[in-house]
Design an enzyme around this catalytic site. Sequence first.
Site, PDB file in Angstrom:
ATOM      1  N   LYS A  67       0.819  -1.218   0.000  1.00 19.69           N
ATOM      2  CA  LYS A  67       0.000   0.000   0.000  1.00 19.69           C
ATOM      3  C   LYS A  67       0.854   1.271   0.000  1.00 19.69           C
ATOM      4  O   LYS A  67       0.395   2.313  -0.454  1.00 19.69           O
ATOM      5  CB  LYS A  67      -0.970  -0.006   1.187  1.00 19.69           C
ATOM      6  N   TYR A 108     -12.404 -15.310   1.872  1.00 16.67           N
ATOM      7  CA  TYR A 108     -11.356 -14.307   2.091  1.00 16.67           C
ATOM      8  C   TYR A 108     -10.946 -14.348   3.567  1.00 16.67           C
ATOM      9  O   TYR A 108     -11.800 -14.439   4.460  1.00 16.67           O
ATOM     10  CB  TYR A 108     -11.893 -12.907   1.738  1.00 16.67           C
ATOM     11  N   TYR A 163      -3.009 -13.194   1.687  1.00 19.93           N
ATOM     12  CA  TYR A 163      -2.707 -12.842   0.292  1.00 19.93           C
ATOM     13  C   TYR A 163      -1.532 -13.633  -0.287  1.00 19.93           C
ATOM     14  O   TYR A 163      -1.691 -14.447  -1.180  1.00 19.93           O
ATOM     15  CB  TYR A 163      -2.379 -11.343   0.181  1.00 19.93           C
TER      16      TYR A 163
HETATM   17  C1  LIG Z   1      -3.666  -5.337   0.039  1.00 20.25           C
HETATM   18  C2  LIG Z   1      -2.764  -6.496  -0.116  1.00 20.25           C
HETATM   19  C3  LIG Z   1      -2.698  -7.204  -1.328  1.00 20.25           C
HETATM   20  C4  LIG Z   1      -3.639  -6.966  -2.468  1.00 20.25           C
HETATM   21  O1  LIG Z   1      -3.398  -5.792  -3.163  1.00 20.25           O
HETATM   22  P1  LIG Z   1      -4.611  -5.108  -3.957  1.00 20.25           P
HETATM   23  O2  LIG Z   1      -4.009  -3.982  -4.642  1.00 20.25           O
HETATM   24  O3  LIG Z   1      -5.627  -4.757  -2.929  1.00 20.25           O
HETATM   25  O4  LIG Z   1      -5.155  -6.131  -4.901  1.00 20.25           O
HETATM   26  C5  LIG Z   1      -1.756  -8.210  -1.454  1.00 20.25           C
HETATM   27  N1  LIG Z   1      -0.945  -8.540  -0.430  1.00 20.25           N
HETATM   28  C6  LIG Z   1      -1.000  -7.914   0.752  1.00 20.25           C
HETATM   29  C7  LIG Z   1      -0.096  -8.379   1.819  1.00 20.25           C
HETATM   30  C8  LIG Z   1      -1.908  -6.863   0.949  1.00 20.25           C
HETATM   31  O5  LIG Z   1      -1.951  -6.244   2.128  1.00 20.25           O
END
Ligand SMILES: *Cc1c(COP(=O)(O)O)cnc(C)c1O
Length: 420
Positions: free
Chosen positions: A83, A339, A365
Site C-alpha cells: 500500500k 477471504y 494474500y
Molecule cells: C492489500 C494487499 C494485497 C492486495 O493488493 P490489492 O491492490 O488490494 O489487490 C496483497 N498482499 C498484501 C499483503 C496486501 O496487504
Amino acid sequence: MLPRPPPAVTASDTLNLPAPFSQIPFYPLRYPHPSPIHPLPHLTSSLNDEIHSAPSHDPPRITTALWAKREDHSSPLAASGNKYRKLEYIVPDILNHHHDGSKATTLITEGAIQSNHTVQVAALASSLGLDSLVLLHENTGAGLKTTTDRASFLRTGNVQLCRLLGAEIRIIAPDDDSAVVEDDLVGPVKVLEELRARGKVPYWIPSGASLHPLGGLGYARCAFEVAAQEKGILPGGSRFDYIFVACGSGSTLAGLIAGFKLLEKTEAVHDDKTHKEKKLLPPRRVIGILTSPTKPRVYHEERILRLARATAGLIRLDPERDITPDDVRLDDRFVGAAYGLFDPQTKAALETLARVDGVVVDPVYTGKVLRGIMHWVAEGEIAKDWSARVGAQGISGVDEVNVLFMHTGGQSALGAYADI
Ligand SMILES: *Cc1c(COP(=O)(O)O)cnc(C)c1O
C-alpha cells in the site's frame, strides 16, 4: 509539538520514467533504493525436481527459476507492504486537499479486521503529522468467524499496530449502518459528517486505495523498477517472464499491467532507435491470483480491466487500444473457501517456503499466491504456457523461465492467526 516543515513533493525521475508519467507528483514513502529481489533457491529446485520426477509429463525443455520481490522490505514505515507504493501518488493530493480553507487533518479508511492496508494508512498519517480513523468491518471475510480466539483476533496483529500508531479504531458490527460506504469515492458519509462537525478535515482513502483515481500509479511505476533490476540480477537480456501477484482490491495488479504495457512500448521504441534486433522474447506476463471467492472471476476481470485502463490513461497510453482483456490474467483456483480464511493448502505452502528457504509470507494474500506459483511450476503450467507463446521450438539460448513472486507483505497479521 514543533510545527513540521511542509513535506516535499517531488517529480519521479530516478527511474527514467517517460513523460508525462515522470511529471506526476510523487511523495516518497519507501527507501530510495528498489525493494530487493532475491532467488528462492530451494523452492526452485524442489519444484523443478517434482516436474522431472512426474512420469506423466514430457521431459521438460525449460526449467523455472523463482525469485521474490520484497515489497515487505520497501519502507521504513510500519509493516511495509504494497500500500505504501500506492500511497506515494496519493500523498500530494492529501497535502493539497482543503475544506473551507483548512487543510486535511485526518486520514480515514476501512478494511477487514486484520487489514494490512489500514496499518499503512495509519503509519502514513503519523508520518505526515495527521490523525487517522480506521473502520474495521466485522463481517468482511472469514478470519474472525473461524478463529478459535475471537478476542485476540480483534486486538492483536494489525489491529494492535493501528492502535500503536495512534489510529482511532472502530469495529463495525454487521448490523451497524453508521459507517456504510455508499460510494467508494465519497466514503462513509455519516462518519465524514461527524468528523467535520468536530472541526476535522477528513480525507477518505477507499479500501486498498484501489478506487482512488491515483491508486494504480504506484505499481505502474514498479514495473519500471523491476525492469531496471533485471539488468543487474539476470544474465544478459533475460527478464522476469512471469510476475505473480495477489489480487484483492485490484490496483496492484492493474497498475502492474498498465506499467508493463508502457514499459514494453518504451523498450520497443528504444530498440528501434538503437537498431537493436527486435526482441524475440514475448512480453512479460502478469498473473493475478485471486484471494477471495465472494465474487466470480469475471467480476474481477472487468474491474481489473477498468482500473488498468484508468491508470493507462494517466500515463498516456491509449486505454482502449493498449490495454485489452487479454492482458488481464486472473487465476481463481487458489481462493479457498473464503477471504481471510487460512485454508490447509495455503498453510502447507506457507510452511514449505518457511522451511526450505526461511522466508515467511502472510496467511491472507501472499500465501495464496505462493500456493498458486507452486502449482503452476510443479504441474508444468509455466512450461506449457511458455511453449504455447513461443512455439514448440522454444527460443534458442533460453532454457530457463524466470518467475517473480511479488511479496506484498502482510506478515503482521500472522500473530492473529495463532492457530498455525
Ligand atoms: C492489500 C494487499 C494485497 C492486495 O493488493 P490489492 O491492490 O488490494 O489487490 C496483497 N498482499 C498484501 C499483503 C496486501 O496487504
